[in-house]
Structures are given as structure tokens and as C-alpha cells.
Design an enzyme around this catalytic site. Structure first.
Site, PDB file in Angstrom:
ATOM      1  CE  LYS A   2      -1.746  -2.453   3.156  1.00 25.97           C
ATOM      2  NZ  LYS A   2      -2.201  -3.099   4.290  1.00 25.97           N
ATOM      3  N   GLY A  18      -8.270  -7.212   1.213  1.00 27.89           N
ATOM      4  CA  GLY A  18      -7.842  -8.490   1.180  1.00 27.89           C
ATOM      5  C   GLY A  18      -8.073  -9.119  -0.121  1.00 27.89           C
ATOM      6  CD  GLU A  35      -0.016  -3.548   7.296  1.00 27.78           C
ATOM      7  OE1 GLU A  35       0.968  -3.659   6.417  1.00 27.78           O
ATOM      8  OE2 GLU A  35      -0.998  -4.318   7.038  1.00 27.78           O
ATOM      9  CG  ASP A  65      -3.847  -1.244   6.731  1.00 29.40           C
ATOM     10  OD1 ASP A  65      -2.906  -1.507   6.038  1.00 29.40           O
ATOM     11  OD2 ASP A  65      -4.938  -1.532   6.846  1.00 29.40           O
ATOM     12  CE  LYS A  86      -6.060  -2.119   3.863  1.00 28.95           C
ATOM     13  NZ  LYS A  86      -6.322  -2.844   5.183  1.00 28.95           N
TER      14      LYS A  86
HETATM   15  N1  HSE Z   1      -3.177  -5.231   8.501  1.00 27.65           N
HETATM   16  C1  HSE Z   1      -4.271  -5.107   7.737  1.00 27.65           C
HETATM   17  C2  HSE Z   1      -5.474  -5.228   8.399  1.00 27.65           C
HETATM   18  C3  HSE Z   1      -3.947  -5.865   6.647  1.00 27.65           C
HETATM   19  O1  HSE Z   1      -5.478  -5.444   9.400  1.00 27.65           O
HETATM   20  O2  HSE Z   1      -6.649  -5.093   7.907  1.00 27.65           O
HETATM   21  C4  HSE Z   1      -4.724  -6.026   5.248  1.00 27.65           C
HETATM   22  O3  HSE Z   1      -4.318  -5.031   4.468  1.00 27.65           O
END
Ligand code: HSE
Length: 340
Positions: free
Chosen positions: A124, A153, A209, A220, A224
Site C-alpha cells: 500500500k 484482502g 502489519e 493502514d 486504503k
Molecule cells: N493490517 C491490515 C489489516 C492487513 O489489518 O486490515 C490488510 O491490509
């Protein structure tokens, strides 16, 4: 199809396992024969022609910690050398997300695109920091840059927004985009677990992560959200344009208070007039109020109205299934046709 796989952690290894498991079916149904000719990890690489023995590479990785110990190991080979020296159809980039410099993934992706290699990535960082430039680079060089595993995912959140809603106009997209924080908040709410206990469990399950502060401090989700804003809504933004707040200050009593009002606290990324990430109160009967490691995204479009996609947002095999989806797309683009 000749593939260089860069990064051999949970996602990279799951992708190798998936190919081992599904090769016959992929050849039969789609005419796709994925051949991994090189794998790169922190300790070096393994390279073989016409393809690596994936069972051996996986076994060596487990036993020795690096693919460089394989019978086809090359301790000194770098990812950049292999991108330029191997005959490749696709580079699959799965190194860990780095939101400060986006490296080493950004260099791998840029170099591969410049050399006209199709690129699939689950990383990402490069997309959060440089997606508009990378899209331009891939178009200029007339190769694919695909990244459906970066959001949701294995759940096709980006593909749904991009393809199925292409003829509509997205007004707002919001969602629970991080499995780790959703697992933590749901465990604190349903089982009274402490923040630390729940985070440890999410790490044990392989959702967090490599650096879990990226999850709990909201970064994170922010990565996204940036990808959604650019790819689905043409907003031309990077991480620095977002306001980001994580869940580290959410207490058990905040969660109890919310519960009394029929609500749950969820970390939500939202692209509307403003683009932000923050813990929000969500009605418990709202379909996006999901628990555990699930992700849920609401698409609000001008003509079709509200639509929601829910699915597993993290996990090795789930993300590997998204890489395979992208690989099929490369295959069909190369054949200049699509599924019938
Ligand atoms: N660390 C991320 C999560 C992994 O917990 O969603 C998937 O991008």
C-alpha cells in the site's frame, strides 16, 4: 506466464501455495499457467528456468528463513537486477508497506513499469504516496498496474467500484477497511478484552502489519482510503492530504457508553467532500457495523444508491486470491479478450 515474485512473507508464500494448489485448474479453465521464475526476499533470491520448484522454495524458506538457501539460490541477486535481467511477463510486489518513503516497493514498481513489465502489488505504501504518478507511468509504458489486494484482502472492493459502478457517479465511499482495528474494537466490545490483548491476538492471527502502529494509528486505513479516493473517485490525493486519527485513545468506557446508545465505535475511512479517517459511532443495526476482522464498504452513487460489500479484509490466502485475480486480468489483457 513468467512471474518474478518480490517479497516472500505471509502474502508471497500464500501466493506460491495457491499456485501449487490450483495450477491444473487455472490451465484448464483459463489457459493460465503461472510460472514463478524468481523469488526475492531479504536474504537474496532463487531463480530457475523455466520455473522454480515452489514446494522446495517454500520448504527452504521455512527451514532456513531465506530463499537464497534454495538449490537455485543467489545470495547477491537484487530485485532490481532480476527485474531487468529476467524474461518476465509480470512482477508481483509484496514487500511490506512503508508509509514514510514507500521503499523498497516504490523503486521496484517504478523500475518494472519503466521496463514495460506488468506489475501487480499488494504493497500500500507506494500507492498511498505516489498513485497518480504510478498510474501515469503504467499508461505511458502501456503495461498494467494492478493492486486489488491492497484494499479488502480478497474482497473485490476496488473492482466493484471501478467496474460495476463505472457508468454511475460515486458521491461517497466509506468503510471499515482495517481488520486489525476492527478485531480489537469488536473484542473490547464483545469480550471485554483489553486493547493490548486484542492486538496481540490480531498479530498472532497474521492480520496486523509488520509494524502494527500502522493499523492502530489509522495509517493502514488511510492508505486504503487514498487508493479508493484516487482510483474510484479521481481525487488525485496522497496521504498528506488526509486527516487521520487512530484508535489508540479509545477506552473500554467509550465503548460501553456507545453500546448503551445502540452504537459501536468503528474506525472508518471516508471519501466525501472531505477525506478522513477516524473512529466514528455507527448504529449497531447498520449493515456496515460488522465485527471481527471483516471489512465493510458502503458505496453511495448518484443513480444506483447505496450498496455494501462485506468480506474478509486481511489474511495471506485471501490477499493471494486477489493477486491471482489480477494475474488473470493481465492474462486476459494480453490475450485482448475478457471472460465469456
Ligand atoms: N493490517 C491490515 C489489516 C492487513 O489489518 O486490515 C490488510 O491490509
Amino acid at each position: 506466464m513468467r512471474i518474478l515474485l518480490i517479497g516472500f512473507g505471509v502474502v508471497g508464500q500464500s501466493f506460491a501455495k495457491l499456485i501449487l494448489e490450483r495450477r491444473n485448474e487455472l490451465v484448464k479453465v483459463h489457459g493460465l499457467n503461472p510460472r514463478i521464475v524468481g523469488v526475492v526476499d531479504k536474504g537474496g533470491a532463487a531463480v530457475a528456468n523455466p520455473e522454480l520448484d515452489l514446494a522446495e522454495v517454500l520448504e527452504v524458506k521455512k527451514r532456513e528463513g531465506t530463499v537464497a538457501a534454495s538449490k537455485h539460490g543467489k545470495k547477491d541477486a537484487s530485485a532490481l537486477d532480476l527485474i531487468s535481467n529476467l524474461d518476465l511477463d509480470v512482477v508481483v510486489e509484496t514487500t511490506p508497506t512503508n508509509i514514510k518513503t514507500a521503499q523498497p516497493g516504490l523503486s521496484h514498481i517504478e523500475y518494472a513499469l519503466k521496463l514495460k513489465r506488468n506489475v501487480i502489488t499488494t504493497n500500500k505504501g507506494p500507492l498511498a504516496l505516489a498513485l497518480p504518478e504510478l498510474i501515469e507511468l503504467s499508461r505511458y509504458n502501456n503495461v498494467a498496474l494492478l493492486f486489488s489486494g491492497t484494499v479488502g484482502g480478497g474482497t473485490p472492493i476496488l473492482d466493484f467500484g471501478k467496474r460495476c459502478l463505472a457508468s454511475d457517479k460515486l458521491v461517497m465511499v466509506e468503510g471499515i477497511l482495517n481488520g486489525t482495528t476492527n478485531y480489537i474494537l469488536s473484542s473490547m466490545e464483545a469480550e471485554g478484552k483489553s486493547f493490548e490483548e486484542a492486538l496481540k491476538e490480531a498479530q498472532r492471527l497474521g492480520y496486523a502489519e509488520a509494524d502494527p502502529t500502522l493499523d492502530v494509528e489509522g495509517w493502514d486505513t488511510a492508505c486504503k482510503t487514498v487508493i479508493i479516493a484516487n482510483w474510484l473517485m479521481g481525487r488525485g490525493v496522497t496521504l498528506k492530504d488526509l486527516s487521520v486519527e487512530g484508535i489508540t485513545h479509545v477506552t473500554k468506557s467509550d465503548i460501553e457508553e456507545a453500546k448503551k446508545k445502540g452504537k459501536s465505535i468503528k474506525l472508518v475511512g471516508r471519501v466525501a467532500e472531505r477525506i478522513d479517517v477516524k473512529p466514528r459511532l455507527i448504529n449497531r443495526n447498520d449493515p456496515i457495523c460488522i465485527s471481527g476482522t471483516l471489512n465493510a464498504v458502503r458505496f453511495v452513487s448518484q443513480y444506483a444508491g447505496d450498496e455494501i460489500i462485506i468480506g474478509k479484509g486481511a489474511g495471506g490466502m485471501e490477499t493471494a486470491s486477489a493477486i491471482l485475480r489480477d494475474l488473470l486480468e493481465v492474462k486476459y489483457r494480453m490475450a485482448q479478450r475478457w471472460y465469456e
